[in-house]
Scaffold this active site. Sequence first.
Site, short mmCIF file in Angstrom:
data_model
loop_
_atom_site.label_atom_id
_atom_site.label_comp_id
_atom_site.label_asym_id
_atom_site.label_seq_id
_atom_site.Cartn_x
_atom_site.Cartn_y
_atom_site.Cartn_z
N HIS A 1 35.81 32.24 49.97
CA HIS A 1 34.37 32.06 49.76
C HIS A 1 33.97 32.09 48.28
O HIS A 1 33.09 31.35 47.87
CB HIS A 1 33.58 33.15 50.49
CG HIS A 1 33.55 32.96 51.98
ND1 HIS A 1 32.68 33.62 52.81
CD2 HIS A 1 34.31 32.17 52.80
CE1 HIS A 1 32.88 33.26 54.07
NE2 HIS A 1 33.89 32.39 54.09
N HIS B 1 30.23 26.99 49.82
CA HIS B 1 30.65 28.05 48.89
C HIS B 1 30.66 27.56 47.45
O HIS B 1 30.38 28.31 46.53
CB HIS B 1 32.03 28.59 49.29
CG HIS B 1 32.06 29.10 50.70
ND1 HIS B 1 31.28 30.16 51.11
CD2 HIS B 1 32.73 28.67 51.80
CE1 HIS B 1 31.49 30.38 52.40
NE2 HIS B 1 32.36 29.49 52.84
N CYS C 1 44.23 49.26 37.37
CA CYS C 1 44.02 50.51 36.64
C CYS C 1 43.91 51.62 37.68
O CYS C 1 44.41 51.45 38.80
CB CYS C 1 42.80 50.42 35.72
SG CYS C 1 41.22 50.07 36.51
N ASP D 1 46.62 49.42 32.91
CA ASP D 1 46.60 50.49 31.92
C ASP D 1 47.66 51.51 32.36
O ASP D 1 48.48 51.22 33.24
CB ASP D 1 45.18 51.09 31.78
CG ASP D 1 44.74 51.86 33.03
OD1 ASP D 1 45.47 51.84 34.05
OD2 ASP D 1 43.65 52.46 32.99
N THR E 1 41.21 52.93 39.32
CA THR E 1 40.35 52.49 40.43
C THR E 1 40.30 50.98 40.59
O THR E 1 39.88 50.49 41.64
CB THR E 1 38.89 52.95 40.18
OG1 THR E 1 38.45 52.38 38.94
CG2 THR E 1 38.78 54.47 40.14
C1 RB5 Z 1 41.97 56.06 33.45
O1 RB5 Z 1 41.95 57.44 33.58
C2 RB5 Z 1 40.94 55.41 34.38
O2 RB5 Z 1 39.66 55.70 33.94
C3 RB5 Z 1 41.19 53.94 34.49
O3 RB5 Z 1 42.48 53.70 34.91
C4 RB5 Z 1 40.31 53.18 35.48
O4 RB5 Z 1 40.30 53.81 36.71
C5 RB5 Z 1 38.97 52.85 35.00
O5 RB5 Z 1 38.20 52.15 35.68
#
Ligand code: RB5
Length: 153
Positions: free
Chosen positions: A98, A133, A65, A8, A67
Amino acid sequence: MKVSIASDHAGFKLKKIVLKNLITDGYDVLDRGTYVEVSCDYPDFAEKAAYDVVDGISDFAILICGTGLGMNYAANKIPGIRAAQCCDLYSARLSREHNNANVLTFGARIVGDGLAIEIVNTFLKSKFQGGRHQVRIDKITSIENKYINFKRV
Ligand code: RB5
């Protein structure tokens, strides 16, 4: 080896770095967006790249993204996808050895560029060990099949 990649807006800059590195290393890379650093919704891009894997177009997908978590949740909704959230090298290796992960997710706001490249390299070079596994992967698939048409009564 063919690899789909997507991000994203939050993962956009890191996707470009990872993509360039993959091409330099000789991987056949399919960029599923986003193509501009404008706010967008990660599930749209997670679905495109992860579907390449179940469709047999790509061997693996890499999703980035902020996180990595949203990408992970979205990809894991697709039957047949085992998306691993890896922000360290040990997880990247074990997710393949695994868990036979077929999608890698991580966060551009969590890992630096150098670590991200190492995580990708480790993930793509590690091999599934099979054996006990595989029995556990088969159980994950059984759960997936059991709930695929599940409706709460
Ligand atoms: C975008 O601000 C953020 O929410 C997205 O990149 C991601 O971290 C969501 O899990």
